[in-house]
Design an enzyme around this catalytic site. Structure first.
Site, PDB file in Angstrom:
ATOM      1  N   HIS A  64       0.846  -1.201   0.000  1.00 17.02           N
ATOM      2  CA  HIS A  64       0.000   0.000   0.000  1.00 17.02           C
ATOM      3  C   HIS A  64       0.879   1.248   0.000  1.00 17.02           C
ATOM      4  CE1 HIS A  64      -2.933   3.014   1.381  1.00 17.02           C
ATOM      5  NE2 HIS A  64      -3.817   2.201   0.841  1.00 17.02           N
ATOM      6  N   ASP A 100      -8.054  -1.899   3.684  1.00 15.46           N
ATOM      7  CA  ASP A 100      -6.674  -1.588   4.089  1.00 15.46           C
ATOM      8  C   ASP A 100      -6.545  -1.523   5.606  1.00 15.46           C
ATOM      9  OD1 ASP A 100      -6.312  -1.314   1.357  1.00 15.46           O
ATOM     10  OD2 ASP A 100      -6.534   0.867   1.405  1.00 15.46           O
ATOM     11  N   LEU A 590      27.275  39.181   4.640  1.00 11.53           N
ATOM     12  CA  LEU A 590      25.899  39.006   4.150  1.00 11.53           C
ATOM     13  C   LEU A 590      25.851  37.962   3.041  1.00 11.53           C
ATOM     14  CD1 LEU A 590      23.278  40.995   4.811  1.00 11.53           C
ATOM     15  CD2 LEU A 590      23.474  41.343   2.362  1.00 11.53           C
ATOM     16  N   VAL A 591      26.557  38.237   1.942  1.00 13.93           N
ATOM     17  CA  VAL A 591      26.497  37.357   0.772  1.00 13.93           C
ATOM     18  C   VAL A 591      27.247  36.055   1.025  1.00 13.93           C
ATOM     19  CG1 VAL A 591      27.046  37.136  -1.688  1.00 13.93           C
ATOM     20  CG2 VAL A 591      26.255  39.327  -0.777  1.00 13.93           C
ATOM     21  N   SER A 609      40.963  34.779   4.979  1.00 14.39           N
ATOM     22  CA  SER A 609      41.615  34.637   6.275  1.00 14.39           C
ATOM     23  C   SER A 609      41.225  33.332   6.959  1.00 14.39           C
ATOM     24  CB  SER A 609      41.231  35.821   7.179  1.00 14.39           C
ATOM     25  OG  SER A 609      39.876  35.702   7.598  1.00 14.39           O
ATOM     26  N   CYS A 665      49.231  35.469  -1.362  1.00 16.29           N
ATOM     27  CA  CYS A 665      48.970  34.492  -0.299  1.00 16.29           C
ATOM     28  C   CYS A 665      50.199  33.652   0.037  1.00 16.29           C
ATOM     29  CB  CYS A 665      47.796  33.595  -0.681  1.00 16.29           C
ATOM     30  SG  CYS A 665      47.932  32.868  -2.320  1.00 16.29           S
ATOM     31  N   SER A 763      51.552  39.810   7.249  1.00 18.64           N
ATOM     32  CA  SER A 763      51.289  41.230   6.959  1.00 18.64           C
ATOM     33  C   SER A 763      50.441  41.388   5.707  1.00 18.64           C
ATOM     34  CB  SER A 763      52.603  41.990   6.768  1.00 18.64           C
ATOM     35  OG  SER A 763      53.222  41.618   5.530  1.00 18.64           O
ATOM     36  N   PHE A 764      50.596  40.490   4.761  1.00 17.78           N
ATOM     37  CA  PHE A 764      49.947  40.548   3.449  1.00 17.78           C
ATOM     38  C   PHE A 764      50.289  41.863   2.740  1.00 17.78           C
ATOM     39  CE2 PHE A 764      46.357  39.707   0.452  1.00 17.78           C
ATOM     40  CZ  PHE A 764      46.697  38.402   0.169  1.00 17.78           C
TER      41      PHE A 764
END
EC number: 1.5.1.6
Length: 848
Positions: A64, A100, A590-591, A609, A665, A763-764
């Protein structure tokens, strides 16, 4: 029955079991002569007499399509959907004389998906799992341990079979309830309403309306809370809760079914009426179909090209024959895949011959600037579903030129609702669009075409990269743009080489067993791009996703969106289907967060990061266990031994830090220089630093441009101040260059000790951190180099091959450069260890 006869099983078919409620003795006798031990029945005792049900010693069991006692009766599947049940499934129960109501033997449940129909539910679960369940039930009975659980009365329902007159839509309910009514009533009898003076039956309903704008021609519906709206996507309907649902097909009163989007084009507009010339052309094409499909006795409008046995070579043959028959008509293989029945194929041809098939050209609101002896034409809106659109609420932000701090233009700022629209577009493109239908080789052809277009526009792309990111133009041509083109070409070549394997597995005679594996695309991939290499990072991640057959929603860095939006325009020109690539400039909080949380996104690729990477990884786990690849922070050590080629070490040491303004990087975050050459190395480096020209990145002799954005410049100034405060020696640089824009001096620190902030933190930026190590103390310097939670890249300079191999083996990093630095290639895998992340960019490993 046919299969049973093949196995020598007796098969009987009688018109009926009984007359006027009484079993037919001869039929029952015929049945009883078989000596059945168990009846497996498709129908209840309403149709089969109890003399048959109770005859076997094990009785009778029935399948069933409902979790009894939730829905009893023949329309159980329909009522499961109409009621909006979140769980469905099937029951196998012992037959009795009720409807049933017999004791339960076995139940299996499944999730009901929001857009499930009777067909999808049946094909996905009720049929395949039902067969397995029935086998399991019979085995339980054979072993004597099949349960008999009395059905509870609580929650038991019986709702009759739906008929056309009872399937009319009640508009005084929510959008979800109306959707459930439409999908539950299915093709037969079909949910209907009265509108425009006729009875309209609705099919293919969905609540997935996040990307829809309710704009179009109103369809008044008596009794409805609001008029329906006919849009390009279909008919939008509203519940009394003001929420929307979308109906994609409408059956008219005369029995014809049309796309809901064509309702006001007139029912006839969905099916073109052919002229005499076009009818003659159709018959000629019909003859071509007959030649290609010799096993089909007659080609009808409903004849499906592929279901009739056609293969890919036949597609080419058909396309070439039709082009010849129709005087060079523009026709592609993809057209056959999108119109597989003869009737649809003729309609497609006629539209092409009439010139009605041309989609309106994408309208792009460019920002134009005369820069670098070029006129740049830059899109600045979101790119969703193949169209450039404003963000929700027309929200925008300014993107800044780091060379002088001026505003380049206003860019649309994506909102959460825009993310939902983009993901919906990508999901639809993946599940229903051309991208998943074309061959892998054709997909590669489109990516090659995209790479060619990027090459044609390389000067424009490099100029935009200089304007928006401060990249030195010559470097942007070679690396930012040049490597992006190479990446797409590399992965385009992989498209038709993604394959599984055949694995011999353990076997027991007489079987010979094999396992076949397939590599399949994941679905919608969210890609979050950093600001240091805006186009190249996009390419590193997107090319592999597209090559594998996925669709993407890309969030470029908020401060550097313009090359990504220009890339979006090039995907249109390349013929990448709409919805495959979507671009959303906006904030990460947000995104990026919404992409990480979205239930329809199946993979996140992120470069940024370590702190944000950890947060994304957590969101991916909690949302829907997304796959995730992370390329995070670095503090790459570079060890320079006294036996190196010093001039080369100075040259490459400079490059390891100052390449791309230090916004790199894999930049060498700390140089360990052997004591005996330390002072000479520092002296030569300072001499070279003083020769560097700091200036406009578009000038051809500039080799050091501005930092990417103001906030990063401030961070570098604070970083150097902290280094001085902790006792490191500032040999040169350390300050902002006194000119407009975000320029920072190339900087060198010495006497840097292991405990200092600048020895541990990235430091990038263009800041060289130099520490000494004792002559010959290889293991000690290795220990210091590895004393970090990062492990992205590293390097060693020495003429001693044994030492080079030993050091490269011991360094804990995803990449070890030996007597070179910054040497990445599209064919070589790239990724980190430890808190520098996991997963690979570039190389064939990325495809995994």
């Amino acid at each position: 029955g046919l299969e049973a006869e093949k196995d020598g099983v007796p098969v009987f078919k009688f018109p009926r079991w009984r007359v006027k409620g009484q079993a037919l003795p001869d039929v029952v006798a015929k049945y009883q002569a078989l000596g059945a031990e168990l009846n497996v029945l498709p129908f209840c005792s309403q149709f089969i007499p109890m003399e048959v049900i109770n005859a076997p010693r094990h009785g009778s069991i029935i399948y069933h399509p409902s979790l009894l006692p939730r829905h009893r009766g023949a329309s159980a599947i329909n009522w499961t959907l109409i009621h909006g049940d979140k769980k469905g499934g099937f029951t196998i129960f012992w037959a009795d004389d009720g409807l049933d109501t017999g004791d339960l033997l076995l139940q299996k449940e499944c999730e009901i998906l929001p857009d499930d129909t009777v067909s999808t539910l049946y094909n996905r679960f009720l049929f395949p799992e039902g067969i397995k369940g029935m086998v399991q039930a019979v085995r339980l009975i054979a072993k004597g341990n099949a349960p008999r659980l009395p059905q509870p009365e609580e929650g038991a329902t019986y709702e009759g079979i739906q008929k056309k007159e009872t399937a009319k839509i009640n508009w005084e309910q929510s959008a979800e309830a109306i959707h459930n009514w439409i999908r539950g009533n299915d093709k037969v009898p079909g949910a209907w309403t009265e509108a425009c003076g006729q009875k309209l039956t609705f099919f293919n309903s969905t609540l997935n309306t996040v990307s829809l704008v309710p704009e179009g021609e109103a369809l008044p519906i008596p009794g409805a809370h609001r008029p329906g709206i006919v849009t390009k996507a279909g008919l939008i309907l509203f519940g009394n809760d003001d929420k929307m649902l979308l109906v994609k097909n409408i059956q008219l009163e005369d029995g014809r079914t049309i796309p809901a989007s064509c309702f006001f084009g007139g029912a006839d507009s969905s099916v073109l009426e052919l002229t005499e010339t076009e009818l003659a052309m159709a018959e000629t094409v019909r003859s071509a179909w007959k030649r290609i499909l010799p096993s089909v006795p007659e080609v009808e409008d409903s004849t499906d090209f592929f279901k009739s046995g056609a293969a890919s070579v036949d597609v080419v043959r058909l396309v070439e024959e039709v082009k010849e028959l129709c005087d060079g008509l523009e026709l592609e293989n993809e057209d056959v895949y999108m119109a597989t029945t003869f009737g649809d194929f003729i309609q497609l041809l006629v539209r092409k011959l009439r010139g009605d098939d041309k989609e309106s050209e994408c309208i792009i609101d460019y920002v134009e600037k005369a820069v670098n002896k070029l006129t740049l034409r830059m899109p600045h809106q979101l790119f969703i579903g193949g169209v450039f659109v404003d963000a929700e609420g027309a929200k925008t932000y300014e993107t800044i030129n780091p060379t002088d701090g001026s505003v380049i233009c206003q860019v649309s700022l994506a909102q959460v609702s825009d993310v939902d629209k983009a993901v919906a577009a990508a999901k639809d493109a993946f599940e229903n669009g051309l991208w998943g239908k074309i061959s892998a080789r054709d997909r590669g052809r489109l990516l090659y075409r995209l790479a060619d277009l990027m090459e044609q526009h390389q000067e424009e792309l490099a100029t935009i990269e200089s304007l928006d990111a401060g990249a030195v133009y010559t470097l942007a041509l070679k690396t930012h743009v040049g490597m992006s083109i190479q990446t797409f070409r590399y992965f385009a070549g992989w498209c038709d080489k993604i394959q599984g394997s055949t694995i011999p597995i353990n076997q027991a005679r007489p079987n010979r067993n094999l396992t076949l594996t397939r590599k399949e695309p994941i679905g919608v991939c969210g890609i979050v791009i950093p600001w240091n290499y805006p186009l190249m990072m996009l390419s590193w991640k997107t090319a592999a996703c597209l090559a594998a057959g996925n669709t993407v929603v890309i969030k470029p860095a908020q401060v550097t969106p313009l090359t990504a939006l220009k890339f979006a325009e090039l995907t249109l020109k390349a013929g990448i289907p709409k919805g495959v690539v979507n671009i959303l400039p906006g904030s990460g909080s947000l995104v990026g967060q919404r992409l990480s949380d979205h239930p329809d996104v199946r993979k996140i690729g992120f470069t940024g990061s370590t702190e944000v990477g950890k947060h994304i990884m957590k969101s991916c786990a909690l949302s829907n266990v997304k796959k995730v690849s992370l390329e995070l922070g670095g503090k790459s050590p570079l060890i320079i031994f006294a036996d190196c080629d010093l001039s080369k070490a100075v040259q490459m040491g400079m490059s390891s830090v100052f390449f791309n303004k230090g916004e790199n990087c894999i930049a060498a975050g700390r140089l360990f220089v052997e004591d005996s050459i330390h002072d000479l190395f520092v002296q030569k480096v300072v001499e070279e630093v003083k020769k560097m020209k700091i200036g406009n990145p578009l000038d051809r002799d500039t080799n050091h441009g501005p930092q990417n954005h103001r906030a990063h410049l401030r961070k570098l100034i604070e970083y150097c101040q902290r280094g001085v405060e902790e006792g490191a020696t500032l040999v040169c640089g350390g300050s902002q260059v006194p000119r407009p824009g975000f320029f920072f001096e190339p900087t060198v620190f010495t006497d840097v000790e292991d405990h200092m902030f600048i020895a541990k933190e990235e430091s990038f930026g263009p800041i060289m951190i130099i520490s000494r190590f004792a002559d010959g103390d290889v293991d000690a310097v290795l220990s210091r180099a590895n004393a970090t939670e990062f492990g992205l890249a590293s390097g060693v300079f020495t003429r001693d091959i044994s030492k080079a191999l030993y050091v490269s083996d011991k360094l804990e990093a995803g990449t070890v450069f030996v007597n070179t630095y910054n040497k990445t290639d599209v064919a070589a895998p790239f990724g980190g260890f430890k808190q520098s992340g996991f997963g690979k960019d570039l190389g064939n490993l990325t495809l995994n």
